[in-house]
Motif scaffolding. Structure first.
Motif, short mmCIF file in Angstrom:
data_model
loop_
_atom_site.label_atom_id
_atom_site.label_comp_id
_atom_site.label_asym_id
_atom_site.label_seq_id
_atom_site.Cartn_x
_atom_site.Cartn_y
_atom_site.Cartn_z
N ASP A 216 0.84 -1.19 0.00
CA ASP A 216 0.00 0.00 0.00
C ASP A 216 0.88 1.25 0.00
OD1 ASP A 216 -2.25 -1.56 0.09
OD2 ASP A 216 -2.49 -1.41 2.27
N GLY A 217 0.51 2.21 -0.82
CA GLY A 217 1.25 3.46 -0.88
C GLY A 217 2.46 3.43 -1.79
N ALA A 218 2.77 2.27 -2.36
CA ALA A 218 3.92 2.17 -3.26
C ALA A 218 3.47 2.33 -4.71
CB ALA A 218 4.62 0.83 -3.08
N GLU A 219 4.38 2.74 -5.55
CA GLU A 219 4.16 2.80 -6.99
C GLU A 219 5.02 1.72 -7.63
OE1 GLU A 219 4.93 5.82 -10.80
OE2 GLU A 219 6.03 6.05 -8.92
N ALA A 220 4.41 0.86 -8.42
CA ALA A 220 5.14 -0.22 -9.08
C ALA A 220 5.40 0.17 -10.53
CB ALA A 220 4.35 -1.52 -9.01
N GLU A 221 6.66 0.15 -10.92
CA GLU A 221 7.04 0.54 -12.28
C GLU A 221 7.72 -0.63 -12.98
OE1 GLU A 221 9.45 4.13 -14.54
OE2 GLU A 221 10.21 3.44 -12.60
N TRP A 222 7.25 -0.96 -14.18
CA TRP A 222 7.89 -1.95 -15.03
C TRP A 222 8.58 -1.23 -16.17
CZ3 TRP A 222 3.72 -2.95 -12.11
CH2 TRP A 222 3.66 -4.18 -11.44
N ALA A 246 4.21 1.95 -16.52
CA ALA A 246 5.00 1.23 -17.52
C ALA A 246 5.87 2.25 -18.23
CB ALA A 246 4.10 0.52 -18.53
N THR A 247 7.17 1.97 -18.29
CA THR A 247 8.12 2.88 -18.94
C THR A 247 8.80 2.14 -20.07
OG1 THR A 247 8.48 4.19 -16.94
CG2 THR A 247 10.20 4.26 -18.62
N LEU A 248 8.83 2.77 -21.24
CA LEU A 248 9.42 2.17 -22.42
C LEU A 248 10.65 2.99 -22.82
CD1 LEU A 248 6.49 1.07 -22.35
CD2 LEU A 248 6.48 1.20 -24.85
N LEU A 249 11.78 2.31 -22.93
CA LEU A 249 13.03 2.93 -23.37
C LEU A 249 13.45 2.32 -24.69
CD1 LEU A 249 14.95 2.73 -19.94
CD2 LEU A 249 13.58 4.65 -20.82
N PRO A 250 14.21 3.06 -25.52
CA PRO A 250 14.53 4.48 -25.37
C PRO A 250 13.31 5.35 -25.70
CG PRO A 250 15.35 3.67 -27.45
CD PRO A 250 14.78 2.47 -26.74
N GLY A 251 13.43 6.61 -25.41
CA GLY A 251 12.34 7.53 -25.67
C GLY A 251 11.64 8.00 -24.41
N ASP A 252 11.87 7.29 -23.29
CA ASP A 252 11.31 7.71 -22.00
C ASP A 252 9.80 7.86 -22.04
OD1 ASP A 252 13.94 7.77 -21.38
OD2 ASP A 252 14.09 9.92 -21.04
N HIS A 253 9.12 6.96 -22.75
CA HIS A 253 7.66 6.96 -22.74
C HIS A 253 7.18 6.29 -21.46
CE1 HIS A 253 7.61 8.24 -26.91
NE2 HIS A 253 8.42 7.25 -27.21
N THR A 254 6.33 6.96 -20.72
CA THR A 254 5.86 6.37 -19.46
C THR A 254 4.36 6.52 -19.35
OG1 THR A 254 6.30 6.27 -17.07
CG2 THR A 254 6.27 8.46 -18.08
N LEU A 255 3.69 5.42 -18.98
CA LEU A 255 2.24 5.35 -18.91
C LEU A 255 1.85 4.96 -17.49
CD1 LEU A 255 -0.53 5.23 -20.50
CD2 LEU A 255 -0.06 2.79 -20.80
N THR A 256 0.89 5.67 -16.93
CA THR A 256 0.42 5.33 -15.59
C THR A 256 -1.07 5.03 -15.64
OG1 THR A 256 -0.04 7.65 -15.05
CG2 THR A 256 2.15 6.80 -14.51
N GLY A 257 -1.54 4.31 -14.62
CA GLY A 257 -2.95 3.98 -14.57
C GLY A 257 -3.26 3.10 -13.38
N THR A 258 -4.49 2.66 -13.31
CA THR A 258 -4.95 1.83 -12.21
C THR A 258 -5.18 0.39 -12.60
OG1 THR A 258 -7.25 2.43 -12.68
CG2 THR A 258 -6.06 3.81 -11.11
N GLY A 259 -5.09 0.09 -13.91
CA GLY A 259 -5.29 -1.28 -14.35
C GLY A 259 -6.74 -1.72 -14.36
N THR A 260 -7.66 -0.79 -14.57
CA THR A 260 -9.08 -1.15 -14.62
C THR A 260 -9.38 -1.97 -15.87
OG1 THR A 260 -9.55 0.97 -15.68
CG2 THR A 260 -9.80 0.85 -13.29
#
Length: 391
Positions: A216-222, A246-260
């Motif tokens: 709880d309270g953590a952010e999980a990044e893949w 979710a972060t995609l390299l190269p390009g530093d694309h990063t997507l966040t969400g709740t996984g609904t």
């Protein structure tokens, strides 16, 4: 590698040997080793060759830096790829971190990226050899003034006074990979507690970690690099509104969400194959929303849409046919298209692409992509062509 052999490489004689072995070819090793043993101790020559081979292997992770760095066999395998370490260091720097404790630092890959981002680092490891290698790497890259290496048990390190803690627990033993997070060294529970003792914290975990284990309270990044998932990290103190990233390299694309969850529906003109980091983060539904699409099955990570929408988070395919799976029918369709090269992708089906390709026996000048998937209405086969992922 023994620590005495490694220290010998740091002498003038060892450095001269390493310089001579730079860029050597395996085919020349026997003759070169025979010549060098005439004027140098055999053990030093052996250590120099081992280090030269490790540097060549490490180039895939560290680029040009590998020529100046030092490695152990485990260090090459387990070190963070430079692009990933730089991304993480950038996140720490953007949070205002200026002093960080890097626990289980290994050969110093993360410490190097952090130091280059302006962070002062205490790099800690319990292996004397590993610490010697990390210190040599800091010196070789001109970062010794920003990286302090300490040989100690991480449990003995007091994080007081640091802005952040980063922990990379060992997830391997002599028997292989460790899948139980409490069997990590140090255990996941200890690393979580350490991460919460400073304003910011992060700890590396296996990419397959279940979402249920994200605290709880953590952010999980893949994080993926060029389409390959490299790692997962639990972040603390970032104040992230969404728990998954979710972060995609190269390009530093990063997507966040709740996984609904997303709705499922029939296959449209386009099929989207999300990046592995997106799938691991449970953000396939967020990609479906971006492309104004839907899933082809509630439990399968394929998105379909009637529109072609630019997204860096998925590869797009234009679908020509979508039919119930039938090998005989598939073989006929490929023959009609003159397909000699068949790229087979699949999800949720017990099909071996190599075996299916042998059954299809394709011949012809064209390439066709075949996508197989389980659906609520039975197994499906889709024939199409990639249209590329817009960035």
């Amino acid at each position: 590698m023994e620590i005495e052999s490694f220290r010998a490489l740091l002498t003038d004689e060892g450095q001269a040997l390493l310089a001579e072995l730079r860029g050597f070819r395996e085919a020349d090793e026997l003759a070169l080793a025979t010549r060098l043993r005439r004027s140098h101790p055999a053990e030093l020559v052996r250590a120099a060759f081992e280090q030269a081979r490790l540097r060549q292997r490490a180039a895939a992770k560290f680029g040009a830096d590998a020529e100046a760095m030092y490695f152990t066999p485990d260090g090459v395998e387990q070190a963070t790829r430079r692009s990933v370490a730089e991304w993480r260091a950038g996140r720490f720097a953007a949070l205002g971190v200026r002093r960080l404790a890097d626990l289980c630092c290994g050969i110093g890959g993360d410490a190097i990226a952090l130091a280059r981002a302006g962070v002062s680092v205490l790099a800690v490891d319990r292996s004397e050899l590993t610490c010697a290698v990390a210190g040599a790497n800091a010196a070789a890259l001109g970062l010794a003034d920003r990286i302090e290496v300490r040989c100690a048990d991480v449990a003995d390190v007091d994080p007081a006074g640091f802005d952040a803690v980063f922990t990379d627990p060992a997830r391997r033993t002599a028997r292989g990979r460790v899948f139980d997070p409490e069997a990590y060294s140090p255990p996941l529970s200890w690393a979580i507690e350490a991460a919460r003792r400073t304003p910011y914290g992060a700890l590396k975990v296996a990419p397959g970690i279940p979402h249920a284990l994200v605290p709880d309270g953590a952010e999980a990044e893949w994080v993926s690099d060029r389409g390959e998932v490299k790692e997962a990290v639990l972040w603390f103190g970032t104040g992230a509104a969404d728990p998954y990233r979710a972060t995609l390299l190269p390009g530093d694309h990063t997507l966040t969400g709740t996984g609904t969850p997303a709705t499922a529906g029939p296959v449209g003109r386009y099929l989207y194959e999300p990046d592995g980091a997106v799938i691991r983060a449970g953000l396939v539904s967020d990609v479906a929303g971006q492309v104004r699409g839907r899933l082809i099955d509630p439990m399968i990570a394929y998105v379909t849409s009637d529109e072609l929408v630019a997204t860096p988070y998925a590869h797009a395919y234009e679908i020509g046919e979508a039919l119930p799976y039938n090998v005989k029918r598939l073989k006929a369709l490929l023959r009609e298209r003159g397909a000699g090269t068949v790229v087979i992708k699949k999800r949720g089906m017990a099909v071996t692409p190599e075996e299916l390709r042998r059954q299809l026996r394709p011949s012809g000048p064209h390439e066709v992509t075949v996508i197989l998937s389980r659906t609520d209405h039975g197994p499906l086969m889709m024939l199409g062509q990639p249209v590329g992922a817009a960035t």
